[in-house]
Every structure is written in C-alpha cells, then in structure tokens.
Design an enzyme around this catalytic site. Sequence first.
Site, PDB file in Angstrom:
ATOM      1  N   GLN A   1       6.713  33.614  16.526  1.00  0.00           N
ATOM      2  CA  GLN A   1       5.499  33.817  17.311  1.00  0.00           C
ATOM      3  C   GLN A   1       4.974  35.229  17.146  1.00  0.00           C
ATOM      4  OE1 GLN A   1       4.701  30.932  18.501  1.00  0.00           O
ATOM      5  NE2 GLN A   1       2.687  31.586  19.204  1.00  0.00           N
TER       6      GLN A   1
ATOM      7  N   HIS B   1       2.421  36.237  14.296  1.00  0.00           N
ATOM      8  CA  HIS B   1       0.984  35.982  14.333  1.00  0.00           C
ATOM      9  C   HIS B   1       0.161  37.256  14.423  1.00  0.00           C
ATOM     10  CE1 HIS B   1       0.347  31.637  14.554  1.00  0.00           C
ATOM     11  NE2 HIS B   1       1.434  31.540  15.298  1.00  0.00           N
TER      12      HIS B   1
ATOM     13  N   GLU C   1       1.479  29.309  26.812  1.00  0.00           N
ATOM     14  CA  GLU C   1       0.897  28.490  25.747  1.00  0.00           C
ATOM     15  C   GLU C   1       1.960  27.569  25.144  1.00  0.00           C
ATOM     16  OE1 GLU C   1      -1.511  29.263  21.538  1.00  0.00           O
ATOM     17  OE2 GLU C   1      -0.268  30.846  22.414  1.00  0.00           O
ATOM     18  N   HIS C   2       3.065  28.157  24.712  1.00  0.00           N
ATOM     19  CA  HIS C   2       4.187  27.403  24.142  1.00  0.00           C
ATOM     20  C   HIS C   2       5.430  27.651  24.982  1.00  0.00           C
ATOM     21  CE1 HIS C   2       1.656  28.661  20.591  1.00  0.00           C
ATOM     22  NE2 HIS C   2       1.702  27.363  20.371  1.00  0.00           N
TER      23      HIS C   2
ATOM     24  N   ASP D   1       2.911  23.664  15.417  1.00  0.00           N
ATOM     25  CA  ASP D   1       1.817  24.323  14.704  1.00  0.00           C
ATOM     26  C   ASP D   1       1.278  23.464  13.567  1.00  0.00           C
ATOM     27  OD1 ASP D   1       1.837  26.577  16.279  1.00  0.00           O
ATOM     28  OD2 ASP D   1       3.139  27.724  14.949  1.00  0.00           O
TER      29      ASP D   1
ATOM     30  N   HIS E   1     -33.786  10.638  52.278  1.00  0.00           N
ATOM     31  CA  HIS E   1     -32.710   9.921  51.588  1.00  0.00           C
ATOM     32  C   HIS E   1     -32.496   8.560  52.237  1.00  0.00           C
ATOM     33  CE1 HIS E   1     -31.925  13.771  49.749  1.00  0.00           C
ATOM     34  NE2 HIS E   1     -30.853  13.315  49.094  1.00  0.00           N
TER      35      HIS E   1
END
Length: 433
Positions: free
Chosen positions: A261, A264, A330-331, A364, A423
Amino acid sequence: MNILDFRGESLSKRFLKQRLPRAAEAHADVERRVADLLAEVQTGGTRAVKDFTKRFDSVELESVRVPASELKRAEDELDPEVRAALIESIARARKVADDQRPADVRTELSSGAHVTTRHLPIERVGLYVPGGLAVYPSTVVMNVVPAQTAGSSSLAIASPPQGNGLPHPTVLATAHILGIDEVWAMGGAQAIGALAFGLDDEEQVAPVDLITGPGNAYVAAAKSLVRSQVGIDAVAGPTEIIILADETADPAFVAADLISQAEHDELAASVLVTDSTGLVDRVRSELAAQVPSAHHRERIDTALSGRQSAIVLVDDLDAGIQVVNGYAGEHVEVHTAEAHAVAGRITNGGAVFVGDWAPVSLGDYCAGSNHVLPTMGTAAHGSGLGVHSFIKVSQVIDYDRSALAEVAEHVEALAASEQLPAHGRAVSIRFEE
C-alpha cells in the site's frame, strides 16, 4: 513506523477520531487555485485545457480526443500476458457487477394503488483514470464495468497524456478491449472541468451527468467544486490499508501488505492494529528486511514513516475491532484466528480482505470486487464504486379513483396541518359532483 499505544484507553468515537493516524487534509489554497482553474476551463474551453496540460504535464496537445486508430493500435501492441490478465479481471468484475444490478419493484398498497421503484442508469458518465507515479489500466476496468452493467449509454474516459500526447498505451488498450471509443488525453483538475462543463469549440465534449474515479488532491478538489453541477462518486483522499492482526498472523505477509500500500504514494497510509507486542517486533523485522529491496523503497520509506501510518497497540481483539471500525478504512485486512468471524464484526470498511490468501493487491486487480473505495474515514457512511453508483432511483405513482378516495381525507388532514390548503383542494376537487 510510529507506534501508538492505545492500551488502557477508553476507545470512544471521539478519542479515535482525534488520535488515529490520518494524512493531512488538502489545504484551502488548493481549492482556491482549483476554483480559478475551473473558471478558466469553463470560459476558455479547449484552449484552456491545452494550456493547463502544457503547464502541469509539460505536454503540448494537438488534439485532446484520442483517435480510434490509437486505441486499436494500443490493443494490438499490448503484451499478451497483460491482455490475458485484463480479460480475466474484466470477466470477474462483470460477474460480480451482474449480481449487483437491482430489479425494479412494484408495490401494491391496495387495489388500484401502486408505487413502482425504478432503477435507471445514469446516461452519460465521465470516468477519470489517473496517471503520474503509476499507470492504472485496472482503474479503467473498475470504472467501466459497473457503468456498462448499469446500462449507462455514454461513457467518456479522461486520463493524463504522456510525452507523445496520448494517455498510457495500456490504459488505451484496456479502453479498447472494453469497447470504449471516447477517450480524452487530459488529466488533473482541467479534465474534471472539461467533463463537467463540456467543450464546444475546437473539441466537442458533451457535459457528463456523473464523474467517477480516483485522483490526486487537485482532482479531488475539482470534483468537490463541480458537484453542484454533476454527480460524483466521492472526494477521495490518499489510499490506505488497516490490518487487524493477532499473534497467529504471518509477519512476512503483514509486512508485505503494508509495503504494497505504501508503494502507491508518499501520502499512502499503512496501519497495523494488534494486541501482540511479539507480532510488532516480528513485523518490524520483516519491514527492515523487505523495504530495502523494494523497487520504490524511498517512496515506501516516506509513506511508512509519515504521520498517516502507524502500528496501534490495543488491549485485546475486541479493542482492535473498535479501532478498525473507528478508522473506517478504504482497505481492511483481517489476519487473526477465526478470521471470518472477526471480519463479520467489521462494519466500517470499503473492502474487507479475510485471511492469508486475500491480500489487498488481489482486490486491486482480480478479486472481482471494485478497488475504487471510500477513504479518510468515509467508509463509515460511504460505499465503494459499483453498479449502484451508476443508478438513479425514480418512483412511479399509479392510483385509480377509488384508491385516491381511500386516502383523500388523510391527504386533506395533513395538508391542513401544514397550512397548505391548496394541496388538500387538489385532492378534494376530484370528487366534487
């Protein structure tokens, strides 16, 4: 990696929000600069996009639209092994996406009273595929497959150009494999502006209804600023992983996944949560052994030592689960005894990977799941990209005379209580002789 000791702490929601490691939020000056850029794209059109591309990407564009011949050529020249991997990734993603497509539902409330909930595709979608530090053909797959499955009829990909004025050839090849013929050589905030506002001068870009896909801080700021005009999937922050592990975890696997990770981006977040000091020592030894041989070791070193990454010590597994749910990452990876049972208790996570044989890198590329996921704690309320992201819900109300008569008094009573007599009159007038 920094060590945060949460042992003996009361792990309240407030405590976790204040103490968990996070990347710094984008600064306000980024949004100000992006707002000015977007205004120039809106008024300057294609020329502004080309000017910003020259300034930020050092590329002079003759044309922003990628010719169909270049898409075909990219696929023709694609490495056969990469092509086979993409085909498998697409097939698995399609299988999962097919099962996500919701069915319309017709509800009968009484005789002659029906409400039909329809799930309609968003018609035109702009799909952003980042460039920069890496090439992401997998993101083409993750964006396109659910959009196609939802039934979106018009898909436009935008991706930053390289020195030859074209996006990376693997991105182009993947678009061609998926049958996408509208690809634009533009990246960054200017691409988001062009997709949102459209271009109607040198180049013709129809405005989109929705923009999806990850990007850097400038892309995220641009998406945030245009969402009053178009839909967006999310405002993404730096990528992140949080691993929950106990003494049974394999330290080599845990270290490798933290490193993957961190590869990245220098702002990528890698977090380990454990109640085992012995595992901490073993993981740190593995990091010391694995990082020096990594291809992007400097980037990895920076990410792992940054404020957004840490090893979090907790009292026990229950506390670890609290921390993971508080982080809302996220993960999420689970490396514990009874991993499936533990994973079932993870309620805040963009995607949850269970056990030794489901690393994030599987997700991924080839798990069948989507890798465009909520970051920065937004998994507490947001979802990853999927067919649902490209669907809008509309309801069709179908009542006959007797069905309306059945509830007419209720409508009139509620209208009167809200001091909206017209109405109620719109109902009562239908029953006057």
